[in-house]
Design a protein around this motif. Sequence first.
Motif, short mmCIF file in Angstrom:
data_model
loop_
_atom_site.label_atom_id
_atom_site.label_comp_id
_atom_site.label_asym_id
_atom_site.label_seq_id
_atom_site.Cartn_x
_atom_site.Cartn_y
_atom_site.Cartn_z
N ALA A 1 0.80 -1.22 0.00
CA ALA A 1 0.00 0.00 0.00
C ALA A 1 0.83 1.27 0.00
CB ALA A 1 -0.93 -0.01 1.21
N ARG A 2 2.09 1.19 0.40
CA ARG A 2 2.91 2.39 0.44
C ARG A 2 3.23 2.92 -0.96
NH1 ARG A 2 5.04 -0.87 4.52
NH2 ARG A 2 6.47 -1.76 3.00
N TYR A 3 3.00 2.10 -1.99
CA TYR A 3 3.23 2.53 -3.37
C TYR A 3 1.97 3.07 -4.05
CZ TYR A 3 7.74 0.18 -3.14
OH TYR A 3 9.01 -0.19 -2.80
N TRP A 4 0.83 3.00 -3.36
CA TRP A 4 -0.40 3.36 -4.05
C TRP A 4 -0.52 4.86 -4.30
CZ3 TRP A 4 -3.90 2.33 -7.29
CH2 TRP A 4 -4.97 3.21 -7.46
N SER A 5 -0.84 5.19 -5.52
CA SER A 5 -1.32 6.51 -5.93
C SER A 5 -1.89 6.32 -7.33
CB SER A 5 -0.19 7.56 -5.94
OG SER A 5 0.70 7.35 -7.03
N GLU A 6 -2.78 7.21 -7.71
CA GLU A 6 -3.33 7.12 -9.05
C GLU A 6 -2.24 7.30 -10.10
OE1 GLU A 6 -6.84 9.20 -10.02
OE2 GLU A 6 -7.86 8.77 -8.12
N ASP A 7 -1.26 8.16 -9.82
CA ASP A 7 -0.15 8.35 -10.76
C ASP A 7 0.62 7.06 -10.94
OD1 ASP A 7 -0.79 10.99 -11.20
OD2 ASP A 7 0.66 11.78 -9.76
N ASN A 8 0.89 6.34 -9.84
CA ASN A 8 1.64 5.09 -9.94
C ASN A 8 0.84 4.03 -10.69
OD1 ASN A 8 3.93 6.03 -8.74
ND2 ASN A 8 3.51 5.13 -6.73
N ALA A 9 -0.46 4.01 -10.49
CA ALA A 9 -1.29 3.09 -11.27
C ALA A 9 -1.14 3.38 -12.75
CB ALA A 9 -2.75 3.19 -10.83
N GLY A 10 -1.09 4.67 -13.10
CA GLY A 10 -0.90 5.05 -14.49
C GLY A 10 0.48 4.71 -15.01
N HIS A 11 1.52 4.87 -14.16
CA HIS A 11 2.89 4.51 -14.56
C HIS A 11 2.98 3.04 -14.93
CE1 HIS A 11 4.20 8.42 -13.60
NE2 HIS A 11 4.37 8.27 -12.30
N CYS A 12 2.17 2.19 -14.30
CA CYS A 12 2.17 0.76 -14.62
C CYS A 12 1.28 0.46 -15.81
CB CYS A 12 1.70 -0.05 -13.40
SG CYS A 12 2.81 0.01 -11.99
N GLU A 13 0.15 1.13 -15.88
CA GLU A 13 -0.81 0.85 -16.95
C GLU A 13 -0.27 1.27 -18.31
OE1 GLU A 13 -5.49 1.88 -18.10
OE2 GLU A 13 -4.57 2.60 -16.23
N ASP A 14 0.41 2.41 -18.38
CA ASP A 14 0.87 2.93 -19.67
C ASP A 14 1.78 1.96 -20.42
OD1 ASP A 14 -0.60 5.19 -19.21
OD2 ASP A 14 1.09 6.42 -18.54
N PRO A 15 2.78 1.31 -19.76
CA PRO A 15 3.63 0.36 -20.49
C PRO A 15 3.05 -1.05 -20.54
CG PRO A 15 4.52 0.70 -18.31
CD PRO A 15 3.34 1.61 -18.43
N GLY A 16 1.84 -1.25 -20.04
CA GLY A 16 1.19 -2.56 -20.13
C GLY A 16 1.48 -3.50 -18.99
N ILE A 17 1.89 -2.99 -17.82
CA ILE A 17 2.12 -3.84 -16.65
C ILE A 17 0.79 -4.10 -15.96
CG2 ILE A 17 3.26 -4.01 -14.41
CD1 ILE A 17 5.40 -2.11 -15.46
N ASP A 18 0.51 -5.35 -15.70
CA ASP A 18 -0.68 -5.74 -14.94
C ASP A 18 -0.34 -5.59 -13.45
OD1 ASP A 18 -3.12 -6.72 -14.15
OD2 ASP A 18 -2.66 -8.82 -14.59
N ALA A 19 -0.64 -4.43 -12.88
CA ALA A 19 -0.20 -4.10 -11.53
C ALA A 19 -1.28 -4.40 -10.50
CB ALA A 19 0.18 -2.62 -11.45
N TYR A 20 -0.82 -4.90 -9.34
CA TYR A 20 -1.68 -5.14 -8.19
C TYR A 20 -1.08 -4.38 -7.01
CZ TYR A 20 -3.69 -8.78 -11.10
OH TYR A 20 -4.30 -9.44 -12.13
N ILE A 21 -1.66 -3.22 -6.71
CA ILE A 21 -1.14 -2.35 -5.66
C ILE A 21 -2.17 -2.25 -4.55
CG2 ILE A 21 -0.05 -0.14 -5.16
CD1 ILE A 21 0.17 0.36 -8.16
#
Length: 219
Positions: free
Chosen positions: A61-81
């Motif tokens: 949870a310490r990595y959660w932010s909407e920006d970080n979700a976008g940083h993962c989504e943009d290059p196609g990473i299936d992120a679970y934060i």
Amino acid sequence: MQSGGTYLQGYNCQLAVDSDHQVIVAVGVSNQPPDVGHLEPMLERLAASAGALPDVMTMDARYWSEDNAGHCEDPGIDAYIATGRLPHGQPLPPKRGPMPKDADAKARMVRKIRSKKGSRIYAQRKAIVEPVNGQIKQARGLRRFLLRGLKKVDGEWHLIAATHNLRWVPFIGQFRPLTSLTQDGWNMVRPQCRPRGEFCLQGNCEVLHGNTATGSGPG
């Protein structure tokens, strides 16, 4: 580094660990305690170290932010934060059913992690990155840095990670190709395996100068 309202001669160490081999594939060191700002630099280090970004990545949870979700989504990473704990008394959001049209990024991530697939993937964190923390801090007793200054500590942290990975070299050929990775907050000699996979990320593992050190578990 500031911690608990006081200033410490300590560092926030980041590491990313692959799920199949328990090798460290990227590391970072900072004197800034919040993990949320370290995800984007760690993604750059992962791409440089492994030659590609992972298919799947889990973070606490310490990595959660909407920006970080976008940083993962943009290059196609299936992120679970993980998004943090709910306030006391607030019911858990439903696992199924139509997603509200006005759902924000946090609500979508909560639903994703609570799904059957998401729960299974996120639960693997405790068997991917936490054993590496234990091997370094408990089994090897590396609970404090011997050097001072960010540049020197960064070199020492890379050395700790490299020696961790060297211990796995005789066994790497016995494992499956790289398929997953977890980020925690700690780099390695890259194994001969498929560069894309699932990683686990974790951070905020404080290693202090002195006789004590504190570490954080998954969020």
